[in-house]
Design a protein around this motif. Structure first.
Motif, PDB file in Angstrom:
ATOM      1  N   ASP A 117       0.557  -1.301  -0.014  1.00  0.00           N
ATOM      2  CA  ASP A 117      -0.221   0.432   0.100  1.00  0.00           C
ATOM      3  C   ASP A 117       0.674   1.126   0.148  1.00  0.00           C
ATOM      4  OD1 ASP A 117       0.756  -0.650   2.403  1.00  0.00           O
ATOM      5  OD2 ASP A 117      -0.809  -0.511   3.571  1.00  0.00           O
ATOM      6  N   ILE A 120       1.671   1.817  -3.492  1.00  0.00           N
ATOM      7  CA  ILE A 120       0.659   2.462  -4.730  1.00  0.00           C
ATOM      8  C   ILE A 120       0.360   3.993  -3.776  1.00  0.00           C
ATOM      9  CG2 ILE A 120      -1.848   2.165  -4.617  1.00  0.00           C
ATOM     10  CD1 ILE A 120      -1.514  -1.069  -4.053  1.00  0.00           C
ATOM     11  N   ASN A 121       0.026   4.298  -2.524  1.00  0.00           N
ATOM     12  CA  ASN A 121       0.686   5.289  -2.564  1.00  0.00           C
ATOM     13  C   ASN A 121       1.209   6.189  -3.290  1.00  0.00           C
ATOM     14  OD1 ASN A 121       1.175   7.972  -0.293  1.00  0.00           O
ATOM     15  ND2 ASN A 121      -1.236   7.144   0.363  1.00  0.00           N
ATOM     16  N   VAL A 125      -1.533   8.170  -5.635  1.00  0.00           N
ATOM     17  CA  VAL A 125      -2.144   8.959  -4.728  1.00  0.00           C
ATOM     18  C   VAL A 125      -1.499  10.458  -4.748  1.00  0.00           C
ATOM     19  CG1 VAL A 125      -2.996   9.189  -2.431  1.00  0.00           C
ATOM     20  CG2 VAL A 125      -3.025   6.965  -3.583  1.00  0.00           C
ATOM     21  N   ALA A 136     -10.359   4.590  -6.768  1.00  0.00           N
ATOM     22  CA  ALA A 136     -10.097   2.932  -6.542  1.00  0.00           C
ATOM     23  C   ALA A 136     -11.420   2.348  -6.650  1.00  0.00           C
ATOM     24  CB  ALA A 136      -8.711   2.600  -6.270  1.00  0.00           C
ATOM     25  N   LEU A 148      -4.780   2.386  -0.511  1.00  0.00           N
ATOM     26  CA  LEU A 148      -4.521   3.414  -0.930  1.00  0.00           C
ATOM     27  C   LEU A 148      -4.117   4.197   0.084  1.00  0.00           C
ATOM     28  CD1 LEU A 148      -5.811   2.667  -3.524  1.00  0.00           C
ATOM     29  CD2 LEU A 148      -6.844   4.978  -3.962  1.00  0.00           C
ATOM     30  N   THR A 174      -2.529  13.855  -1.002  1.00  0.00           N
ATOM     31  CA  THR A 174      -2.580  14.050  -2.760  1.00  0.00           C
ATOM     32  C   THR A 174      -1.354  15.560  -2.977  1.00  0.00           C
ATOM     33  OG1 THR A 174      -4.371  15.045  -2.868  1.00  0.00           O
ATOM     34  CG2 THR A 174      -4.810  13.224  -3.033  1.00  0.00           C
ATOM     35  N   ALA A 179      -8.632  11.871  -3.918  1.00  0.00           N
ATOM     36  CA  ALA A 179      -8.524  10.230  -4.259  1.00  0.00           C
ATOM     37  C   ALA A 179      -9.458   9.375  -3.018  1.00  0.00           C
ATOM     38  CB  ALA A 179      -6.875  10.004  -3.913  1.00  0.00           C
ATOM     39  N   SER A 181     -11.436   5.156  -2.341  1.00  0.00           N
ATOM     40  CA  SER A 181     -11.033   4.349  -2.469  1.00  0.00           C
ATOM     41  C   SER A 181     -12.295   3.627  -2.051  1.00  0.00           C
ATOM     42  CB  SER A 181     -10.460   4.273  -1.578  1.00  0.00           C
ATOM     43  OG  SER A 181      -9.610   2.565  -1.302  1.00  0.00           O
TER      44      SER A 181
END
Length: 211
Positions: A117, A120-121, A125, A136, A148, A174, A179, A181
Motif C-alpha cells: 500500500d 501504491i500511495n 495518490v 480506486a 491506498l 495528494t 482520491a 477508495s
C-alpha cells in the motif's frame, strides 16, 4: 479519462478465483457506456492477454500504475480497479496505525513479491494535482480497506470519517487532487470468493453521483 483494470484468477495456483473475467468486462462496459471513457484509454491486465505486457505481474502492475497518473492535469478522471487476492503484513516503517501494511498480489507474487500500500500511495495518490480525481475500486479476497493509505477512512458503524494519519508523520496526501477508495472489506476482515448478483443499476447510479 484513463482507467487501469486488473483481473487476476491465479488459475495455475490452488487458491484460484472464479468470475474475475466477468468482473473486469463489466467494469469496462460501465466505464465506456455509462461514464463515457474512451476505449483506447482503458488498460486491462489479465491472466490471458495477447500481449505479454498485459499479464498482471508485479512489474506490469507497477508500470501500469505509473501510466495511469502520468502527466495528469486538472479535469482528469482516473480509475484503478483491482479484482484478485490481497494480503497484509507487518509494518516496519511506523506508517500504519494498526501496525500492518495492506497489499495486492500479482500473479507472480510467490516469486517476485507483493505490491505494498505504501508503494501504491506513492505512485497514484501523491502525484494527483488539484482538479484531478482518482477512484480506486479494490475487490480483493482478503484485507484491502486502506490499500491506498489515504489519510481519512469512513467508519460505517459510526457514520463518520476517522483519521488515518501515519504515526511516523510521513506524507500520504495528494498534491491537491482527490482520491477516493472503495473496498470490499475493512483491514481486519476478509471476503470470500462468492458469486453474488447485485443491483447493477444501483451501483451505476452510485458511481455516477460520486465520480
Amino acid at each position: 479519462m484513463r482507467a487501469l483494470l486488473c483481473g487476476l484468477t491465479y488459475k495455475h495456483l490452488k487458491y484460484n478465483l472464479k468470475g474475475i473475467h466477468n468482473d473486469v468486462m463489466n467494469m469496462e462496459d460501465l466505464l465506456i457506456k455509462t461514464l463515457g471513457f474512451p476505449a483506447n484509454c482503458i488498460r486491462i491486465l489479465s491472466d490471458d492477454p495477447l500481449d505479454l505486457e498485459r499479464i498482471p505481474t508485479k512489474k506490469n502492475i507497477e508500470n501500469s500504475l505509473k501510466w495511469l497518473v502520468e502527466d495528469c492535469q486538472r479535469g482528469d478522471s482516473l480509475v484503478f480497479y483491482f479484482s484478485g487476492h490481497g494480503l497484509r503484513q507487518s509494518d516496519f516503517k511506523d506508517d500504519e496505525l494498526d501496525g500492518f501494511d495492506e497489499t495486492i498480489c500479482p500473479v507472480d507474487f510467490m516469486k517476485e513479491g507483493i505490491v505494498l500500500d505504501n508503494d501504491i500511495n506513492e505512485t497514484i495518490v501523491r502525484p494527483l494535482k488539484e482538479g484531478v480525481t482518482l477512484l480506486a475500486i479494490v475487490d480483493a479476497s482478503n484485507i484491502n480497506g486502506t490499500i491506498l493509505d489515504l489519510e481519512y477512512v469512513y467508519n460505517h458503524k459510526l457514520n463518520a470519517w476517522k483519521e488515518n494519519i501515519p504515526p511516523s508523520g510521513v506524507r500520504k496526501s495528494t498534491n491537491g487532487g482527490l482520491a477516493i477508495s472503495l473496498s470490499t472489506c475493512e483491514d481486519n476482515t476478509t471476503v470470500s470468493d462468492a458469486s453474488i448478483q447485485c443491483d447493477q443499476s444501483m451501483f451505476k447510479e452510485h458511481i455516477k453521483a460520486n465520480f
